[in-house]
Structure formats: structure tokens, C-alpha cells
Design an enzyme around this catalytic site. Structure first.
Site, mmCIF file in Angstrom:
data_model
loop_
_atom_site.group_PDB
_atom_site.id
_atom_site.type_symbol
_atom_site.label_atom_id
_atom_site.label_comp_id
_atom_site.label_asym_id
_atom_site.label_seq_id
_atom_site.Cartn_x
_atom_site.Cartn_y
_atom_site.Cartn_z
ATOM 1 N N THR A 129 -51.608 201.573 22.172
ATOM 2 C CA THR A 129 -53.025 201.301 22.028
ATOM 3 C C THR A 129 -53.471 201.554 20.599
ATOM 4 O O THR A 129 -53.173 202.592 20.023
ATOM 5 C CB THR A 129 -53.915 202.139 22.975
ATOM 6 O OG1 THR A 129 -55.279 201.997 22.565
ATOM 7 C CG2 THR A 129 -53.578 203.612 22.941
ATOM 8 N N ASP A 131 -56.379 202.089 19.950
ATOM 9 C CA ASP A 131 -57.467 203.063 20.090
ATOM 10 C C ASP A 131 -56.998 204.502 19.925
ATOM 11 O O ASP A 131 -57.801 205.391 19.658
ATOM 12 C CB ASP A 131 -58.134 202.915 21.462
ATOM 13 C CG ASP A 131 -58.847 201.581 21.620
ATOM 14 O OD1 ASP A 131 -59.262 201.027 20.587
ATOM 15 O OD2 ASP A 131 -58.985 201.109 22.753
ATOM 16 N N MET A 177 -63.169 198.433 16.259
ATOM 17 C CA MET A 177 -62.887 198.637 17.677
ATOM 18 C C MET A 177 -62.825 200.125 18.006
ATOM 19 O O MET A 177 -62.539 200.954 17.141
ATOM 20 C CB MET A 177 -61.578 197.944 18.058
ATOM 21 C CG MET A 177 -61.722 196.423 18.190
ATOM 22 S SD MET A 177 -60.129 195.627 18.574
ATOM 23 C CE MET A 177 -60.678 194.046 19.230
ATOM 24 N N GLY A 178 -63.030 200.462 19.245
ATOM 25 C CA GLY A 178 -63.032 201.855 19.695
ATOM 26 C C GLY A 178 -64.223 202.064 20.599
ATOM 27 O O GLY A 178 -65.302 202.374 20.134
ATOM 28 N N ARG A 179 -63.983 201.861 21.874
ATOM 29 C CA ARG A 179 -65.065 201.908 22.849
ATOM 30 C C ARG A 179 -65.498 203.347 23.118
ATOM 31 O O ARG A 179 -66.675 203.642 23.225
ATOM 32 C CB ARG A 179 -64.538 201.283 24.135
ATOM 33 C CG ARG A 179 -65.503 201.015 25.201
ATOM 34 C CD ARG A 179 -64.753 200.381 26.366
ATOM 35 N NE ARG A 179 -64.185 199.111 25.971
ATOM 36 C CZ ARG A 179 -64.857 197.966 26.000
ATOM 37 N NH1 ARG A 179 -66.108 197.953 26.397
ATOM 38 N NH2 ARG A 179 -64.281 196.836 25.625
ATOM 39 N N GLU A 233 -67.467 200.468 17.672
ATOM 40 C CA GLU A 233 -68.246 199.671 18.629
ATOM 41 C C GLU A 233 -68.840 200.542 19.727
ATOM 42 O O GLU A 233 -69.862 200.211 20.302
ATOM 43 C CB GLU A 233 -67.402 198.535 19.226
ATOM 44 C CG GLU A 233 -66.117 198.998 19.854
ATOM 45 C CD GLU A 233 -65.298 197.876 20.514
ATOM 46 O OE1 GLU A 233 -65.736 196.721 20.519
ATOM 47 O OE2 GLU A 233 -64.207 198.182 21.021
ATOM 48 N N GLN A 285 -57.846 193.204 13.343
ATOM 49 C CA GLN A 285 -57.418 194.584 13.114
ATOM 50 C C GLN A 285 -56.286 195.002 14.031
ATOM 51 O O GLN A 285 -55.543 195.913 13.724
ATOM 52 C CB GLN A 285 -58.592 195.553 13.257
ATOM 53 C CG GLN A 285 -59.100 195.773 14.673
ATOM 54 C CD GLN A 285 -60.523 196.269 14.743
ATOM 55 O OE1 GLN A 285 -60.799 197.438 14.549
ATOM 56 N NE2 GLN A 285 -61.456 195.352 15.018
ATOM 57 N N ARG A 286 -56.159 194.366 15.177
ATOM 58 C CA ARG A 286 -55.123 194.831 16.101
ATOM 59 C C ARG A 286 -53.887 193.950 16.090
ATOM 60 O O ARG A 286 -52.845 194.347 16.609
ATOM 61 C CB ARG A 286 -55.687 195.004 17.510
ATOM 62 C CG ARG A 286 -55.929 193.746 18.289
ATOM 63 C CD ARG A 286 -56.492 194.089 19.672
ATOM 64 N NE ARG A 286 -56.415 192.919 20.527
ATOM 65 C CZ ARG A 286 -57.016 192.785 21.695
ATOM 66 N NH1 ARG A 286 -57.759 193.763 22.160
ATOM 67 N NH2 ARG A 286 -56.886 191.697 22.405
#
Lengths: 392, 392
Positions: A129, A131, A177-179, A233, A285-286
Site C-alpha cells: 500500500t 498509504d 492520496m491518504g484517506r 485527501e 503518484q502510485r
């Protein structure tokens, strides 16, 4: 003995390196290795690919999920029943599932169900991940490369901003990103080791206070003329409400977020009258394998290999983890953790890794070893020579 | 004899390579070379930097404007008066201005005014724009690297999309810079030479027809399950109105555009019920020096050198241009064009370079030579070792 590998969840630029590790290690150990197409979604339709003879070299440098991924959560009894029917029919005895929090939940359910049914199945999770929010592991494959991408993107954008601020844009905002966790947004500050980076990082772990934020931007712009901001995010108000809730849920039941970069830029524009620019790298980015971390690529492959070794040592029902032995010189040790301890868990950025709008020295010590080395993909025609499998 | 160099307009990842070319060539020819900080905006405040002894190696690999840029248009008589006062006082006899359409207008005004005033000044323009929209030159320094960045970003995002579409996102939209011309958005299709790229490119040159667009997306998704779309920020309706007009003008008097990516994604979501993702690389595409085109870097430097050579040969009041001698093997010849022929002109994508929603073979032939080679910057601490001058 037949083994099955599959990819699940949001992809990364190095998940295929883990696939390479699993397949190569499985072959070396005499396992018949199959790959499920589109994770459990495809496996439920018996979409397999025989990988015993597959040319897998491209997996080392091709980003995203070469075998297709899925967002499916295994919840219904009918799906589980069907899956075991397919496993039994194909004599699948090893299952390597490569994914994040939600995918480890699937892996854990399958292991538990196998035991309940008396079906001999060894399940090992391969972490993945960008994340970086899986617990019980120092970090996750995929994070180092995404962090490196974000750090470089912010350095370059900040240099751009610095060129333009005198009579154009003064504030640049990058939505990252990063919930739930700010691991990736924090990486936007890493460029400071080489002299330029984000001036402000807005993390989900720090409840958003608009007045303090506007005041911080104002101070920075007064001092140096411009301000580069990284915003996760998943930035939240103190009441837990997302700063940019889109008003609906995704296929995993998570709230869909978007546009927080524009929300933040709008605040700066209306409160301070400054000109803003907003970047949203999103998938870039991913899956940005053209710039990746050599450490990450190598560890992703090793996590794949370790999954196979653990299964063969009868250490199953676990996810492969990495424990940090030391920061300098950087050294890790591979280990494992029971799947139920990672399933649907989220690891936040520790409190001493950030201080309101900036990361601390501790974060630099943690993250810098993870972004070292540039394992460039091969190029052809001026572009990366990525390979695609026909998944039809 | 004193020479002045300055940067103007939106920056690129190779504009500093042109600065390197100008400074090095000027030194070699015995000119006392100064650099204006923030273009004419800083020059009007006598913000110069003596570059005769400056260590300039970092200019070859550091993106954005190392000396600061500006958005100022030289329109007022007071500014022009002041500028000549400063030129006279400092005995500036050569002026090299590095920029795009608007900056060439400034350069042209200065040359014309010098002649009118009987002040001996040799002005040569050094082309620079990622937009690639300057006329009378085959292409512009900055374009090749930005095109390469866009092509790679789209390849990687399309691979990501292809991994996820089965039960998540089916349509990916990337919003690309280009207010008037579609040169950059077109580059999103270049990845097809290696097997993956944008399925649809929406160009400012092709008036936007929503029904045809939705139908094209529907066809592509029906056929392969997913669709990657590149949209230029300057996409227009047949009546000339921008699809995403923000409602205000920038400091150059141009209409501010933004959010066309979200507008397009919204259409797809509401008309076809598909899940979408949107990326807006913004500054990342124009300052992404970590991946650049070697051809572009080398040509940017040569354009700087040629500007000095032309001035010394008394060929002034011109902008350096590149003429294509052949596509295969790729060969260009440097030349020049009077500044008034480029000032405020825009070169659109030729009609035979695209066919509605896709570029043609002619575009591939044109663009591919411009993105060749990977001149990676040096890395330190896992990040590019960019250098910053103190511009205070």
C-alpha cells in the site's frame, strides 16, 4: 502442490516486484504457481493464468497490477462457498494475496474458513500500500516509491513557484492520496534535506483549524513571498468530518473524497487574496515507476519471496512484515504477523513524527532510508518499455 | 561590453539549460554577462546578478527559473523609459530574453524602442515554452521534456486504470496545460508506440462536441472496459467559449482556466454512470526535470548559445529558431526570425496532426524525436540534487 497468487486493492509502482518474488520463489521451490486475474473477483470466475513458464522479467519494472486488481471485499457466504469450490476443484493449497488493509481481511477470512472446513490451505499475505498504513510492519512495499515521487514532485513544483511568485502565483497546493493517514503527504517535506520542499503539510492526524492554517500561510508568504502546501485527501475538521467529502461512498463502502486541494486553495485565495495553483497527481503518484525507490523495489520482491518461504515453513495465516533493525545503516528484518491483527486496521503517523503543519526530524529519519536508489526502468522510443499481459 | 540575460513567463524544466548556454557562450566570447532577477520586473528594480564568475553547472539539471521569472508585459511608457535609463546607466548593450509569446513581445518592443532612441542595443530572444505554440520554429525548448513527462504519466496512469477497472474506476481523466494549443495534450498518446497511452485526446483545436465525446467513451469502455482521456485546459465549445472558464483573468489578461478535468469526468459520470479519477499534474508537468528529454536539454542549451552568436554576428531583433532538416535520422538546423513575427502569435496543432479524438501518425513522427534520451539529474539523499541561488 498448486499455489495461487493474486493482486488486490489500489495498485503501486512496485506491486509487480512482489509478484516477481512470489512467482520466482514458488518456482524455485517446485510449486505449480498460478495467478488469479483481478484478485478474488476474477478467481470467483476461475480466471487463472498459469505462471509456471511465464516470462516474468517485466514484473521488476512495470508498474500497477500486471494481473489486474480488484476492490472486492469477501463478505457473502455464497462467494466464500464458491471460492472453496474453485480451490478444491483446482487443488489450490497455497494462496498468496497481495494487498492492503481490506485485502488482508479477505486473506484472513479465507484462512479461517479453510480451517473451519478442514480444507488444507496455507494463506500468506504480501503487504502492499502506498498509504503505508498497515500495522505491525515498519513500512509497506509501495510507500517508499510513492513517497519518493511525492517528495520530488513537491521539490520541482516549489522551484517552479519560487520562480513565479513575484508577479504571479504565490501559493501552490498539492493534493496527496491518504484517506486516513498522512504518511504520503508528510513525504512532501522530504525535499528539505536537499534545500527545498513543502512549507506546510496538512495531515489527517492533525485536526484542521482554518484560522491557524491561514495565519501560517500568511506568515510564510510575508517572510519568503511564496508558500508550497501539501494536503492529504483525508484532511479532517476537529469533528471528524472530511474537509472535502464528495457526498458518496466507494465500492469498499469508504466515503469518496476529492477536491480538498481546490478547497484549501480557495480558502487561501479568499482569505489572503493570493494567487494559487493546484496539482492533483492522483494515479501518477502510485504508478510512477519511472522514478522509484531501489530500496522499495528490492523489499517488495523480498516480501513476495518471504511469503512463499513462510508458507513452506508452515508459518501461514500471516502477513509478511518488516522490522527495522537500525536507521543508520538502514537495516530491516523480515517477520510475520497473524492476518487478523492487520485486517482492516489503520496505522496513523505517530504523534512525534509531526508538529502541527510540519514533520519532525524523527519522520526524516524514518522515511529517508525508504526512498534511496533509482532503479530506472528500461526505455525504448524515449519512453519506458513497460509490458502488458493480455488478460482477456 | 555588457550583456544581460533574463527569464520570463511560465518556466520549464530546461529553461536553465538555455541560461547555461547563454552565460557560457557569452563568457567564451569575452562579454561581461549579467542576469536580471525575475525578468523585466526585477530589472526595473535594478536587480542584477553578476554571472561572469558564477558556478553555472547546476543550471544544466535544475528545473524552473533559477533566476526567477515574471509575468510582466511591457506596456507603459514609464516602464520603458525606466528600463532604458537602467540599461544606459549600466551600459547594457546586449539583451537576451528567454521566454514565450508574451516575452517575445517585450523583447521586440525593447529592440524597436532602442532603435527609435538611437541607443545601441542588440536584443535576441531565446525561445521557451512547454506549450510549443511559438510560430516560425519547428518546436520550442521545454516542449520535448514536458511532452515526455505527459506521455509517461499517461502510460503509468493507464496501466493503473487497466488494473482497477473491473470493479472500481473505468475512466481516468488527465487535465493538461495548453490554453490555446493542444501540443502537450496530444503527447498523452505517444505511449502507444510502446503499447499503452491515452484512448482519447481532447484538443483546443477540435471544437468540443459533448454527444460525440460521450459516445466515443461509451464505445471504448464497451470494447475494452476502460478509457484514459487527456484533456487540454483550453478545450473550447464550437462557439469559442472555454469548457472550463473560471470567470476571471490572470495577470497577463488571459482568461483563467481550471477544472476542465473535473468537468469532463462529471459528464462521463452523469451520462454513462462510470466511476472516474482525475489527475491534474499542473506545475509537475513543466518542472519535472527528474525525467526530461536529452534532445530537449541539449537543444535548450544550444538555443542559448545561438542567441549569443547571432548577437555577435549583428543578427539581432530576432528570436532563435529550429528548422527540421529530417525526421529520420532526426536533424535540426538553427536559424532566426524577426521578433515581431513571433510576438503574441500562437501556432496551433496542424489539422493533419489529429483526427477528432486522436493524433495521427504525422504527430508521432513529429513528436517522438523530441522526447529521446534520459539525462537524469544527480541524486543525493535519494532526491535530485537541485541547487538554489539566493535571489534576495
Amino acid at each position: 502442490m498448486k499455489a495461487l497468487y493474486a493482486q488486490s486493492g489500489g495498485v503501486t509502482s512496485v506491486i509487480n516486484a512482489s509478484a516477481y518474488g512470489v512467482i520466482d520463489e514458488a518456482r524455485k521451490n517446485g510449486l505449480e504457481i498460478y495467478v488469479g486475474i483481478n484478485g478474488v473477483t476474477g478467481i470467483l470466475k476461475e480466471r487463472f493464468l498459469d505462471a509456471t513458464e511465464l516470462d516474468i522479467e517485466f514484473l521488476r519494472y512495470t508498474p500497477a497490477g500486471a494481473f489486474g486488481s480488484c476492490r472486492k471485499k469477501l463478505k457473502s457466504d455464497a462467494d466464500i462457498e464458491k471460492l472453496f469450490e474453485i480451490f478444491r476443484k483446482n487443488d489450490i493449497r497455497y494462496f498468496f494475496y497481495n494487498g492492503g488493509n481490506d485485502s488482508m481481511d479477505t486473506a484472513w477470512r479465507l484462512q479461517a474458513e479453510a480451517q473451519k472446513r478442514g480444507y488444507e490451505l496455507k494463506v500468506v499475505g504480501v503487504p502492499k500500500t502506498i498509504d503505508n498504513d498497515l500495522p505491525h510492519t515498519d513500512h509497506c512495499p509501495g510507500y517508499g516509491s510513492a513517497a519518493k515521487y511525492i517528495a520530488i514532485a513537491m521539490m520541482e513544483a516549489a522551484l517552479d513557484l519560487r520562480s513565479m511568485y513575484v508577479d504571479s502565483t504565490q501559493v501552490f497546493v498539492m493534493e496527496i492520496m491518504g484517506r486516513h493517514a498522512g504518511w504520503l503527504a508528510a513525504a512532501a517535506a522530504l525535499g528539505w534535506v536537499n534545500g527545498i520542499g513543502a512549507d506546510i503539510v496538512l495531515l489527517p492526524e492533525e485536526p484542521f483549524n482554518k484560522d491557524e492554517f491561514i495565519s501560517a500561510v500568511d506568515n510564510i508568504v510575508s517572510r519568503k513571498g511564496h508558500c508550497a502546501i501539501a494536503v492529504a485527501e483525508g484532511l479532517k475538521y476537529p469533528d471528524g468530518f472530511f474537509v472535502s467529502d464528495m457526498g458518496y461512498t466507494d465500492s469498499f463502502g469508504n466515503r469518496q473524497l476529492g477536491g480538498v486541494g481546490f478547497t484549501i486553495a480557495g480558502m487561501v485565495r479568499s482569505e489572503l487574496g493570493l494567487k494559487t495553483h493546484v496539482a492533483i497527481p492522483d494515479y501518477l503518484q502510485r504508478s510512477g515507476r519511472h522514478i522509484a525507490s531501489a530500496t522499495d523495489v528490492q523489499e517488495a520482491e523480498m516480501c513476495g519471496r518471504m511469503a512463499v518461504r513462510y508458507a513452506l515453513e508452515d508459518n501461514y495465516g500471516v502477513m509478511v512484515t518488516m522490522e527495522r533493525v537500525s536507521d543508520e545503516p538502514y537495516e530491516i528484518r523480515y517477520s510475520s504477523v497473524p492476518l487478523n491483527l492487520v485486517a482492516e486496521q489503520t496505522r496513523m503517523l505517530p504523534k512525534d513524527y509531526f508538529d502541527k503543519f510540519m514533520v519532525t526530524e524523527k519522520f526524516f529519519k524514518y522515511a529517508l532510508p525508504l526512498i534511496q536508489g533509482e532503479p530506472y526502468p528500461p526505455f525504448r522510443n524515449g519512453l519506458p518499455d513497460y509490458k502488458l499481459l493480455d488478460l482477456k
